[in-house]
Motif scaffolding. Structure first.
Motif, PDB file in Angstrom:
ATOM      1  N   ARG A 184      -2.696 -49.273  11.497  1.00  0.00           N
ATOM      2  CA  ARG A 184      -3.110 -47.915  10.929  1.00  0.00           C
ATOM      3  C   ARG A 184      -4.476 -47.672  11.322  1.00  0.00           C
ATOM      4  NH1 ARG A 184      -4.447 -48.778   4.848  1.00  0.00           N
ATOM      5  NH2 ARG A 184      -6.220 -49.852   5.890  1.00  0.00           N
ATOM      6  N   GLN A 185      -5.513 -48.506  11.443  1.00  0.00           N
ATOM      7  CA  GLN A 185      -6.630 -48.128  11.814  1.00  0.00           C
ATOM      8  C   GLN A 185      -6.754 -47.879  13.109  1.00  0.00           C
ATOM      9  OE1 GLN A 185      -8.854 -51.920  11.154  1.00  0.00           O
ATOM     10  NE2 GLN A 185      -8.881 -51.886   9.013  1.00  0.00           N
ATOM     11  N   GLU A 214       0.746 -49.612   0.476  1.00  0.00           N
ATOM     12  CA  GLU A 214      -0.401 -50.287   0.775  1.00  0.00           C
ATOM     13  C   GLU A 214      -1.024 -49.952   2.183  1.00  0.00           C
ATOM     14  OE1 GLU A 214      -0.426 -54.478   0.338  1.00  0.00           O
ATOM     15  OE2 GLU A 214       1.012 -54.285  -1.556  1.00  0.00           O
ATOM     16  N   THR A 215      -0.316 -49.321   3.113  1.00  0.00           N
ATOM     17  CA  THR A 215      -0.800 -49.054   4.455  1.00  0.00           C
ATOM     18  C   THR A 215      -0.627 -47.668   4.711  1.00  0.00           C
ATOM     19  OG1 THR A 215       1.104 -49.321   5.632  1.00  0.00           O
ATOM     20  CG2 THR A 215      -0.236 -51.354   5.201  1.00  0.00           C
ATOM     21  N   VAL A 224       5.153 -51.627   2.001  1.00  0.00           N
ATOM     22  CA  VAL A 224       4.125 -51.150   3.266  1.00  0.00           C
ATOM     23  C   VAL A 224       3.653 -49.821   3.098  1.00  0.00           C
ATOM     24  CG1 VAL A 224       4.604 -50.725   5.728  1.00  0.00           C
ATOM     25  CG2 VAL A 224       5.452 -52.745   4.977  1.00  0.00           C
ATOM     26  N   LEU A 239      -0.136 -54.550  10.136  1.00  0.00           N
ATOM     27  CA  LEU A 239       0.128 -53.303  10.076  1.00  0.00           C
ATOM     28  C   LEU A 239      -1.288 -52.410   9.548  1.00  0.00           C
ATOM     29  CD1 LEU A 239       3.596 -53.251   8.308  1.00  0.00           C
ATOM     30  CD2 LEU A 239       3.219 -52.737  10.770  1.00  0.00           C
ATOM     31  N   ARG A 240      -2.075 -53.062   8.766  1.00  0.00           N
ATOM     32  CA  ARG A 240      -3.315 -52.446   8.354  1.00  0.00           C
ATOM     33  C   ARG A 240      -4.411 -52.169   9.657  1.00  0.00           C
ATOM     34  NH1 ARG A 240      -4.227 -55.687   2.705  1.00  0.00           N
ATOM     35  NH2 ARG A 240      -3.417 -53.780   1.496  1.00  0.00           N
ATOM     36  N   ILE A 260       1.657 -57.229   6.623  1.00  0.00           N
ATOM     37  CA  ILE A 260       0.915 -56.157   6.078  1.00  0.00           C
ATOM     38  C   ILE A 260      -0.526 -56.257   6.460  1.00  0.00           C
ATOM     39  CG2 ILE A 260      -0.133 -55.091   3.782  1.00  0.00           C
ATOM     40  CD1 ILE A 260       2.530 -55.711   2.628  1.00  0.00           C
ATOM     41  N   GLN A 261      -1.142 -57.243   6.699  1.00  0.00           N
ATOM     42  CA  GLN A 261      -2.321 -57.407   7.267  1.00  0.00           C
ATOM     43  C   GLN A 261      -2.360 -56.822   8.845  1.00  0.00           C
ATOM     44  OE1 GLN A 261      -3.889 -57.716   4.231  1.00  0.00           O
ATOM     45  NE2 GLN A 261      -5.485 -58.663   5.455  1.00  0.00           N
TER      46      GLN A 261
END
Length: 369
Positions: A90-91, A125-126, A122, A86-87, A83-84
């Motif tokens: 996303r950015q 949170e993202t 996912v 994938l963040r 998840i970190q």
């Protein structure tokens, strides 16, 4: 004392024609994200002629499938790492204002009992929605990505994609396609293996998704302490899993037969074969290696042992624990189909997804490379 007025102050300036403002490139950006058993990778690209130009990328070893063989579940630590990563993706997508994208997950999420729960987390949170794609689509995307490396003289093609959790093999018969049309016939497979579309069709003889990749095969034999014995067992075990693949026992003529391999294992072997001090995609992608050359590299890895492989800069810290399971798969494939034409592809699902999206939108120019 009053300040002096600068010379020329108040004078009428000469007119200067300002340059026309440069217009931003309005060609849409496309993104492709591949969340595999071991890595999270993304490309953002712009169509350019018959191909595309990468404008941004991301790659991170997240080891999503760590412990999956034993527990059947994605672990909390693996989920957090993923998840970190994938963040960050996303950015990048937001920064580039990407609206056309394909985001997929593969074997680890297909197999995990908490895979659907992880996908929901996912998205929560993202904000990213990932599709868990079936094995046939994964194989098809690997084939599409490798199309530019297929020789016009190739009549029988084997595309091999060694992943973290699975290995896809696709056997294609191109004899019914005129030589100048062969690459385009493979590219048209973005519509499906059985969809010929317009023009002469490449025929899929057989395809298979073996649920053994570099991470899952290593997990199967991690209790074997002897390095050489573990390697031999992994290679033998993988070959056993090829028994259902139709061309397995067919002896192929080396004339007109080509294997294209895409994976971190194969590109690492290629870099070692070339003696590169630093990885160079331009030297590796499209390289042809013989069975003997690959075998020499694999034997050098065995001679190094675990400690030596950890220190080898061409293998790298992220790959040193997985290189021998990947090499075992590669050796098994070359034992089944000896060839003087294994083409190395530094490309995979991401490139396949980009080509498929752009082809569907009609933004790629037609013609030969």
């Amino acid at each position: 004392m009053a300040p002096k007025r600068p010379i020329g102050a108040g004078a009428i300036p000469e007119p200067v024609e300002s340059p026309a403002p440069s217009l931003p490139d309005r060609t849409p950006l496309y993104a492709a994200l591949d969340l595999g058993t071991n890595s999270c990778r993304m490309l953002i690209a712009r169509p350019e002629g018959r191909t595309f130009r990468v404008v941004d990328s991301f790659s991170k070893s997240v080891q999503l499938g760590a412990g999956l063989e034993r527990s059947g579940r994605l672990s909390r630590a693996a989920i957090y790492r993923t998840i970190q990563a994938l963040r960050v993706c996303r950015q990048k997508l937001r920064r580039h204002k990407v609206t056309r994208m394909r985001l997929v997950a593969t074997e680890a999420c297909r197999r995990a009992v908490n895979g659907a729960e992880f996908m929901a987390r996912v998205e929560r949170e993202t904000g990213l929605t990932l599709d868990v794609i079936p094995t046939e689509e994964e194989a098809r995307l690997a084939v599409i990505s490798c199309a530019p490396l297929v020789s016009a003289r190739t009549e029988q093609l084997l595309v091999v994609d060694i992943g973290g959790g699975s290995t896809e093999l696709v056997w294609i018969d191109l004899r019914g396609v005129p030589e100048p049309e062969r690459k385009r016939a493979i590219m048209r497979m973005h519509m499906g293996f059985q969809h010929s579309g317009e023009g002469p069709a490449a025929r899929v003889v057989d395809w298979i998704s073996v649920p053994l990749g570099v991470a899952t095969l290593r997990e199967q034999f991690r209790d074997v302490e002897d390095d050489a014995a573990r390697f031999a067992l992994m290679s033998w075990y993988f070959e056993e899993n090829l028994a259902e693949f139709a061309p397995y026992k067919d002896e192929q003529s080396r004339d007109g037969f080509q294997i294209v391999g895409t994976s971190g294992t194969i590109t690492t072997v290629a870099a070692s074969h070339l003696g590169l001090r630093r990885y160079d995609r331009n030297k590796v992608d499209g390289l042809t290696m013989t069975s003997d050359e690959i075998d020499r590299v694999i034997r050098s890895y065995l001679a190094l042992g675990p400690a030596g492989r950890r220190r080898d800069p061409r293998i790298g810290q992220d790959r040193q624990t997985l290189i021998m399971s990947g090499a075992a798969i590669l050796q098994a494939l070359l034992r089944c189909w000896p060839t003087d034409r294994l083409s190395v592809a530094d490309r995979g699902l991401r490139e396949g997804m980009l080509y498929a999206q752009m082809a569907a939108d009609g933004v790629l120019e037609d013609g030969e490379d």
